[in-house]
Design a protein around this motif. Structure first.
Motif, PDB file in Angstrom:
ATOM      1  N   UNK A  11       6.687   2.954  -8.952  1.00 13.41           N
ATOM      2  CA  UNK A  11       5.843   2.296  -9.949  1.00 13.41           C
ATOM      3  C   UNK A  11       4.844   1.429  -9.206  1.00 13.41           C
ATOM      4  N   UNK A  12       3.716   1.223  -9.824  1.00 18.07           N
ATOM      5  CA  UNK A  12       2.666   0.389  -9.250  1.00 18.07           C
ATOM      6  C   UNK A  12       3.131  -1.066  -9.243  1.00 18.07           C
ATOM      7  N   UNK A  13       2.893  -1.766  -8.140  1.00 19.19           N
ATOM      8  CA  UNK A  13       3.277  -3.171  -8.025  1.00 19.19           C
ATOM      9  C   UNK A  13       2.102  -4.005  -7.547  1.00 19.19           C
ATOM     10  N   UNK A  14       2.124  -5.283  -7.899  1.00 19.31           N
ATOM     11  CA  UNK A  14       1.234  -6.257  -7.274  1.00 19.31           C
ATOM     12  C   UNK A  14       1.983  -6.837  -6.081  1.00 19.31           C
ATOM     13  N   UNK A  15       1.268  -7.566  -5.223  1.00 14.01           N
ATOM     14  CA  UNK A  15       1.941  -8.198  -4.089  1.00 14.01           C
ATOM     15  C   UNK A  15       2.982  -9.196  -4.585  1.00 14.01           C
ATOM     16  N   UNK A  16       2.660  -9.925  -5.637  1.00 11.55           N
ATOM     17  CA  UNK A  16       3.612 -10.884  -6.194  1.00 11.55           C
ATOM     18  C   UNK A  16       4.875 -10.173  -6.676  1.00 11.55           C
ATOM     19  N   UNK A  17       4.722  -9.056  -7.374  1.00 11.89           N
ATOM     20  CA  UNK A  17       5.895  -8.312  -7.866  1.00 11.89           C
ATOM     21  C   UNK A  17       6.748  -7.789  -6.711  1.00 11.89           C
ATOM     22  N   UNK A  18       6.102  -7.259  -5.689  1.00 11.58           N
ATOM     23  CA  UNK A  18       6.849  -6.772  -4.528  1.00 11.58           C
ATOM     24  C   UNK A  18       7.584  -7.914  -3.848  1.00 11.58           C
ATOM     25  N   UNK A  19       6.908  -9.031  -3.654  1.00 11.74           N
ATOM     26  CA  UNK A  19       7.534 -10.186  -3.015  1.00 11.74           C
ATOM     27  C   UNK A  19       8.711 -10.701  -3.834  1.00 11.74           C
ATOM     28  N   UNK A  20       8.568 -10.716  -5.152  1.00 10.48           N
ATOM     29  CA  UNK A  20       9.649 -11.163  -6.042  1.00 10.48           C
ATOM     30  C   UNK A  20      10.835 -10.209  -5.951  1.00 10.48           C
ATOM     31  N   UNK A  21      10.559  -8.911  -5.951  1.00  6.21           N
ATOM     32  CA  UNK A  21      11.639  -7.927  -5.808  1.00  6.21           C
ATOM     33  C   UNK A  21      12.391  -8.152  -4.503  1.00  6.21           C
ATOM     34  N   UNK A  22      11.649  -8.293  -3.415  1.00  6.47           N
ATOM     35  CA  UNK A  22      12.284  -8.470  -2.105  1.00  6.47           C
ATOM     36  C   UNK A  22      13.121  -9.744  -2.064  1.00  6.47           C
ATOM     37  N   UNK A  23      12.620 -10.799  -2.676  1.00 14.01           N
ATOM     38  CA  UNK A  23      13.350 -12.076  -2.689  1.00 14.01           C
ATOM     39  C   UNK A  23      14.641 -11.988  -3.496  1.00 14.01           C
ATOM     40  N   UNK A  24      14.671 -11.146  -4.528  1.00 18.64           N
ATOM     41  CA  UNK A  24      15.846 -11.017  -5.390  1.00 18.64           C
ATOM     42  C   UNK A  24      16.757  -9.854  -5.008  1.00 18.64           C
ATOM     43  N   UNK A  25      16.348  -9.082  -4.023  1.00 17.54           N
ATOM     44  CA  UNK A  25      17.089  -7.880  -3.653  1.00 17.54           C
ATOM     45  C   UNK A  25      18.363  -8.209  -2.881  1.00 17.54           C
ATOM     46  N   UNK A  26      19.333  -7.331  -3.010  1.00 17.31           N
ATOM     47  CA  UNK A  26      20.531  -7.405  -2.181  1.00 17.31           C
ATOM     48  C   UNK A  26      20.159  -7.034  -0.750  1.00 17.31           C
ATOM     49  N   UNK A  27      19.334  -6.005  -0.591  1.00 17.74           N
ATOM     50  CA  UNK A  27      18.763  -5.611   0.688  1.00 17.74           C
ATOM     51  C   UNK A  27      17.327  -5.145   0.442  1.00 17.74           C
ATOM     52  N   UNK A  28      16.428  -5.542   1.314  1.00 16.60           N
ATOM     53  CA  UNK A  28      15.037  -5.068   1.290  1.00 16.60           C
ATOM     54  C   UNK A  28      14.637  -4.862   2.742  1.00 16.60           C
ATOM     55  N   UNK A  29      14.542  -3.603   3.131  1.00 16.96           N
ATOM     56  CA  UNK A  29      14.303  -3.254   4.520  1.00 16.96           C
ATOM     57  C   UNK A  29      13.031  -2.446   4.682  1.00 16.96           C
ATOM     58  N   UNK A  30      12.448  -2.602   5.863  1.00 15.61           N
ATOM     59  CA  UNK A  30      11.268  -1.842   6.260  1.00 15.61           C
ATOM     60  C   UNK A  30      11.561  -1.233   7.627  1.00 15.61           C
ATOM     61  N   UNK A  45       0.836  -1.206   0.000  1.00 17.98           N
ATOM     62  CA  UNK A  45       0.000   0.000   0.000  1.00 17.98           C
ATOM     63  C   UNK A  45       0.870   1.255   0.000  1.00 17.98           C
ATOM     64  N   UNK A  46       1.954   1.259   0.789  1.00 20.58           N
ATOM     65  CA  UNK A  46       2.881   2.398   0.803  1.00 20.58           C
ATOM     66  C   UNK A  46       3.483   2.607  -0.575  1.00 20.58           C
ATOM     67  N   UNK A  47       3.961   1.535  -1.194  1.00 18.88           N
ATOM     68  CA  UNK A  47       4.533   1.644  -2.527  1.00 18.88           C
ATOM     69  C   UNK A  47       3.514   2.216  -3.501  1.00 18.88           C
ATOM     70  N   UNK A  48       2.331   1.648  -3.524  1.00 17.40           N
ATOM     71  CA  UNK A  48       1.350   2.037  -4.527  1.00 17.40           C
ATOM     72  C   UNK A  48       0.771   3.427  -4.296  1.00 17.40           C
ATOM     73  N   UNK A  49       0.869   3.919  -3.066  1.00 17.15           N
ATOM     74  CA  UNK A  49       0.485   5.304  -2.802  1.00 17.15           C
ATOM     75  C   UNK A  49       1.480   6.279  -3.420  1.00 17.15           C
ATOM     76  N   UNK A  50       2.669   5.773  -3.778  1.00 14.76           N
ATOM     77  CA  UNK A  50       3.731   6.591  -4.385  1.00 14.76           C
ATOM     78  C   UNK A  50       4.079   6.089  -5.785  1.00 14.76           C
ATOM     79  N   UNK A  51       3.088   5.606  -6.504  1.00 11.82           N
ATOM     80  CA  UNK A  51       3.324   5.007  -7.830  1.00 11.82           C
ATOM     81  C   UNK A  51       3.908   5.997  -8.824  1.00 11.82           C
ATOM     82  N   UNK A  52       3.625   7.278  -8.689  1.00  9.64           N
ATOM     83  CA  UNK A  52       4.188   8.268  -9.616  1.00  9.64           C
ATOM     84  C   UNK A  52       5.695   8.331  -9.455  1.00  9.64           C
ATOM     85  N   UNK A  53       6.161   8.294  -8.206  1.00 13.34           N
ATOM     86  CA  UNK A  53       7.603   8.379  -7.947  1.00 13.34           C
ATOM     87  C   UNK A  53       8.298   7.041  -8.159  1.00 13.34           C
TER      88      UNK A  53
END
Length: 158
Positions: free
Chosen positions: A26-45, A16-24
């Motif tokens: 990009x819009x993601x699905x949950x699957x896309x976000x999860x895939x990014x996090x799984x392939x990332x060097x670092x993914x922090x919250x 929801x945070x990501x998609x609230x900032x889609x202009x800055x």
């Protein structure tokens, strides 16, 4: 609000945070976000979803045109794909904390080039000011193939 933790699969608040900032970013699905996090060097919250950072190294299986721009030009680097701070959490230094943690890990892993892009059209003056204050310099620019935005490529030696 300042505890860093790994981004886990299925975090709807981060999506929801990501998609609230889609202009800055990009819009993601949950699957896309999860895939990014799984392939990332670092993914922090920070917190539940006060801020998020996703970074890739040069070896990542990632096909973003902005990431590929850096891969075509640099042998070794860390690329920040997105850093987002929720409106209610701005002004607390969370983006800086995320960048500082990333830079500390970079040094430990032998990386010395920190890269990202910032929209120039549509403009993102807040991100421009943030990156300038941290010593990032422009190393290129591009208009995305779909013509939806123009970006400035930034880098900083660590």
């Amino acid at each position: 609000m300042t505890d860093l933790r790994p981004l886990l699969a299925g975090e709807e608040a981060v999506l929801a945070l990501n998609n609230a900032h889609k202009v800055e970013t990009s819009l993601l699905t949950q699957f896309e976000l999860d895939t990014m996090a799984a392939n990332a060097w670092r993914a922090w919250v920070v917190g539940d979803a006060d801020a998020v950072l996703i970074a890739f190294d040069q070896d990542a299986a990632y096909d973003s045109p902005n990431f590929l721009w850096f891969r075509d030009r640099y042998e070794r680097f860390i690329y920040i794909d997105r850093v987002i701070v929720a409106a209610h959490a701005r002004g607390h230094g969370l983006a800086r904390k995320l960048y500082e943690a990333t830079m500390a890990d970079m040094r430990g892993a032998g990386h010395n080039l920190f890269c990202c892009e910032v929209n120039s059209d549509p403009p993102n003056p807040g991100s421009d000011a943030f990156h300038s204050a941290l010593g990032f310099e422009e190393v290129g620019a591009s208009r995305l193939e779909d013509r939806s935005k123009s970006v400035r490529y930034l880098a900083r030696r660590v």
